[in-house]
Write a protein that holds these residues in place. Structure first.
Motif, PDB file in Angstrom:
ATOM      1  N   GLN A  10      -3.114 -18.815  82.140  1.00  0.00           N
ATOM      2  CA  GLN A  10      -2.893 -17.324  81.921  1.00  0.00           C
ATOM      3  C   GLN A  10      -3.246 -16.492  82.482  1.00  0.00           C
ATOM      4  OE1 GLN A  10      -1.575 -16.356  78.404  1.00  0.00           O
ATOM      5  NE2 GLN A  10      -1.408 -18.694  78.121  1.00  0.00           N
ATOM      6  N   THR A  15      -2.645  -9.889  85.349  1.00  0.00           N
ATOM      7  CA  THR A  15      -2.629  -8.536  84.697  1.00  0.00           C
ATOM      8  C   THR A  15      -2.849  -6.964  83.975  1.00  0.00           C
ATOM      9  OG1 THR A  15      -1.092 -10.354  83.337  1.00  0.00           O
ATOM     10  CG2 THR A  15      -1.134  -8.741  81.968  1.00  0.00           C
ATOM     11  N   ASN A  17      -3.374  -3.037  85.538  1.00  0.00           N
ATOM     12  CA  ASN A  17      -2.763  -1.848  84.149  1.00  0.00           C
ATOM     13  C   ASN A  17      -4.107  -0.449  84.030  1.00  0.00           C
ATOM     14  OD1 ASN A  17      -0.446  -2.692  82.077  1.00  0.00           O
ATOM     15  ND2 ASN A  17      -0.620  -4.823  82.816  1.00  0.00           N
TER      16      ASN A  17
END
Length: 328
Positions: free
Chosen positions: A95, A100, A104
């Motif tokens: 993952q 990520t 963000n």
């Protein structure tokens, strides 16, 4: 004004968050349920949304923060910010958690194993007590650990340092989820306590509330075992003694290898307090090398559920400088 830190403590049922100052003081904390459906694909988006919402609520933006630190189950690649093998989250494949979240929220992130994060928390603001050499062992559903030497976490060549739960305490013993037998995790975790209780109950001929609980549908918990031991149940005391003998033996191996100033015991099972600590200390001292026995102290953790978020947030201090943070 000094920038703040964000700490994330990702667990199988709950994700905890905190905004923390650079002195390790919690400014705000909150939690959300961990959504493990759809192979854990909602976990990272939920984390991003929760932090964004809280920043808006408190009128913060990315410029108010130094960075994010996160503790997670599974195998962590700290350089790449990836996590794999966190089966309780549904994360069987790699993952890209760090990339990520960072993209963000527009902040750098440092990720480490959840037990390592809790170890850092206790080291920095809890029972570590300003010592530079501390080992943390957490007794929960499983058994985890973290090792701090000279103010730094020890990771080992493949990230496997501090796997205290997989020290063998009973060769050829109970089969562990890791595939080998006799691991401490199978004897001193919450589930391990119940397993020992069921084994010892088979040989016990006296009267005990433990046997009644096993025979009925009420279900036996580790908490109940320690409660009954406190209240004079003979079988419960035998179970606690057996659990502590395994734990004390494992901790003596750690003491003899590292001679830390403090070995800190945390996690749900540690809520038993002195009922756990005193016999464990006795078995530790029986098995420890004399100079270790006289210098390494066993202590109960002090931060409870906050250890993970405080320790995780401390990871973000690495964006400030590369010095070990050994001030309280």
């Amino acid at each position: 004004m000094a920038k703040k830190l964000i700490g994330i403590d990702l667990g199988g049922t709950t994700t905890k968050f905190a905004f923390i100052d650079q002195g390790g003081n919690i400014l705000a904390k909150w939690r959300i349920p961990t959504d493990i459906s759809n192979a854990g694909s909602n976990i990272v988006p939920n984390i991003i949304k929760s932090i964004s919402d809280q920043m808006r609520k408190e009128d913060y933006n990315a410029a108010d923060f130094l960075g994010i630190g996160m503790g997670t189950p599974g195998a962590v690649n700290r350089e790449k910010g990836t996590v794999v093998g966190a089966f309780n989250l549904g994360w069987k494949i790699v993952q890209p958690v760090g990339a990520t979240i960072s993209a963000n929220l527009q902040l750098p992130i440092m990720i480490d194993n959840d037990a390592n994060s809790a170890a850092l928390g206790e080291f920095w603001k809890g029972a570590g007590d300003k010592a530079d050499d501390v080992v943390f062992v957490t007794l929960g559903t499983g058994v985890g650990g973290g090792v701090v030497t000279n103010g730094h976490l020890v990771h080992g060549i493949n990230g496997g340092a501090g796997e205290i739960g997989h020290i063998t305490v009973q060769p050829g013993g109970y089969l562990c989820t890791c595939g080998k037998r006799g691991c401490l995790e199978q004897y001193a975790s919450a589930t391990g306590v119940v397993r020992i209780a069921k084994d010892l109950a088979k040989q016990f001929t006296g009267k005990s509330r433990i046997i009644e609980l096993i025979d009925s549908d009420e279900g036996l918990t580790s908490k109940m075992v320690f409660y009954l031991a406190d209240n004079g149940d003979i079988l419960a005391n035998q179970i606690v003694d057996r659990v502590c003998s395994y734990l004390g033996l494992a901790l003596s191996h750690i003491g003899n290898t590292l001679n830390p100033e403090n070995i800190i015991i945390g996690g749900g099972v540690s809520n038993a307090g002195n009922t756990l600590l005193q016999p464990t200390t006795r078995y530790f001292q029986e098995n420890a090398f004399p100079s270790v026995r006289d210098s390494t102290k066993l202590k109960l953790a002090q931060l409870g559920n906050d250890a993970g978020v405080i320790g995780a947030a401390s990871l973000a201090l690495q964006f400030r400088n590369t010095q070990p943070f050994n001030t309280k």
